[in-house]
Design an enzyme around this catalytic site. Sequence first.
Site, PDB file in Angstrom:
ATOM      1  N   ASP A 148       1.604   4.254   0.741  1.00 48.71           N
ATOM      2  CA  ASP A 148       1.226   5.401   1.563  1.00 48.71           C
ATOM      3  C   ASP A 148       2.469   6.209   1.913  1.00 48.71           C
ATOM      4  O   ASP A 148       3.435   6.218   1.163  1.00 48.71           O
ATOM      5  CB  ASP A 148       0.479   4.930   2.818  1.00 48.71           C
ATOM      6  CG  ASP A 148       1.333   4.015   3.696  1.00 48.71           C
ATOM      7  OD1 ASP A 148       2.517   3.804   3.361  1.00 48.71           O
ATOM      8  OD2 ASP A 148       0.823   3.532   4.722  1.00 48.71           O
TER       9      ASP A 148
ATOM     10  N   PHE B  60       0.854  -1.189   0.000  1.00 44.88           N
ATOM     11  CA  PHE B  60       0.000   0.000   0.000  1.00 44.88           C
ATOM     12  C   PHE B  60       0.891   1.239   0.000  1.00 44.88           C
ATOM     13  O   PHE B  60       1.548   1.537   1.001  1.00 44.88           O
ATOM     14  CB  PHE B  60      -0.927  -0.022   1.215  1.00 44.88           C
ATOM     15  CG  PHE B  60      -1.585  -1.354   1.426  1.00 44.88           C
ATOM     16  CD1 PHE B  60      -2.188  -2.023   0.367  1.00 44.88           C
ATOM     17  CD2 PHE B  60      -1.567  -1.972   2.668  1.00 44.88           C
ATOM     18  CE1 PHE B  60      -2.778  -3.263   0.553  1.00 44.88           C
ATOM     19  CE2 PHE B  60      -2.163  -3.210   2.865  1.00 44.88           C
ATOM     20  CZ  PHE B  60      -2.762  -3.859   1.799  1.00 44.88           C
TER      21      PHE B  60
END
Length: 465
Positions: A407, A405
Amino acid sequence: KESIRVECTHTHFHFKILDYFNMSELSSAISPCANVRRSCNALMKDPLLSGQNREVRSVSIDEVAIDALAQKISQSILDKFQKETESESNSGIDNSTRSLDKESFKVNNKTCESALSMDDNIVDGCIENLNFASWDEENWHYTASNFHRSNLSKEIEEKHKFERVALYIMCMDCINFCFWPVSDDTEVLHGASGKNLLEYEHLASALKVLASRDDRLQQSNETIVTETNSGMSMETNINIICADDSFLLAPQNLVNLTEESFLNMMFPLLPATVASNKIDENPKDIYMIPNAKERVRLIVEMAEALLTFHDGSATAFISKAGKSADKLVHLILQFFPGFRDATVDPFKGRWVAFYKRAQILVADLWAALGTDDTSADDAGKSVLARCKFGVAVCNFTDMNKITTFADYRVPQLLRSLSVLKYSSSLAKRVDSGFEIDIFSMDELYIRASTVQAVDILVDKVSLQV
């Protein structure tokens, strides 16, 4: 007649969609996970320096550091596995068929986050002594463990638990973004001059309280529910289970959500800020929800899509992916536009995708509601493994397609471990606390390098364990 004709056309279209998603797998051209990898790898082929010795790509991956990190993680996993196997052997447990399951690969989030503020030796210690955690290790999440309806059979009650947890996760991942200490507009609205202390666990815990409020209803207030929105009996159609109106996170309730009602429900459930006795700490630090209007818009969008296209049922929506994580990401992007984390890079006009929250949603559903789909019996035949709440739609068979992910915390950790190297100008701005513009080339390089580095890391660890 017109009504019947439209209904038949809609049904034909519905089955066409199901046929499409029952294919074995998506081609690389339309696979969202494959396109994340393709676009990120393309960015990482940009040169580090131009002909004039000018910085172009601002992030690189250190091969020596990633090799060392892979070795440490592999050794930690193998050591843990060996200790557990020896412990089971000493206890007389048959572990002849035991393998490293998915629970063994969930790294404790707090341990990794705390490493970001530690020195290198302690970070090394964190990697060498990995703590593994289940989805609700910290007890932040709603699990429907206390849900009960005396008017429902045990089987249908279990399916309602599945639906409620799925809706909780979908709602949570609609608002799972922007957790960092900036004042936003809270300084103007609430007189705060310090940091916003809001973190993921605060929203997750607050939503858990809201989701739990109707877990136990008084007998006189219970409504006997026998049909879904589509008019089909729940007893005969396991894929169409709809949450009761009493469930605050049911789509029929969420479509009426406003920024004001959202904040009125959530704010009392956030931690109260306690003034510090330390002189160097700001007593005006608070817990506030930034971008509340956008968060509410995303929740309403999700709820409207479920009601319009999926009979108001999260279970029905998830089932259309045919136990494929990749296909479920595709469906999320198709029906929930707010999850379309993609852009065109300002350098060469290339399309770049990350799909961070879409993939987080799939991973959360799998972690909370999925199990390994099949196992072998004594005769070696494939048999259906246990299902969470008796529903198998989250037993995804291709979780390996999900990327990391992309991020802002994963690159922080990778940089602290020397896996990611920033250019001098980027390092100076990051270390000085300047916010990197969304979808700027620096942000794209940081996120793309994160995806590529973790893929490399996974490959290297997989070869050793």
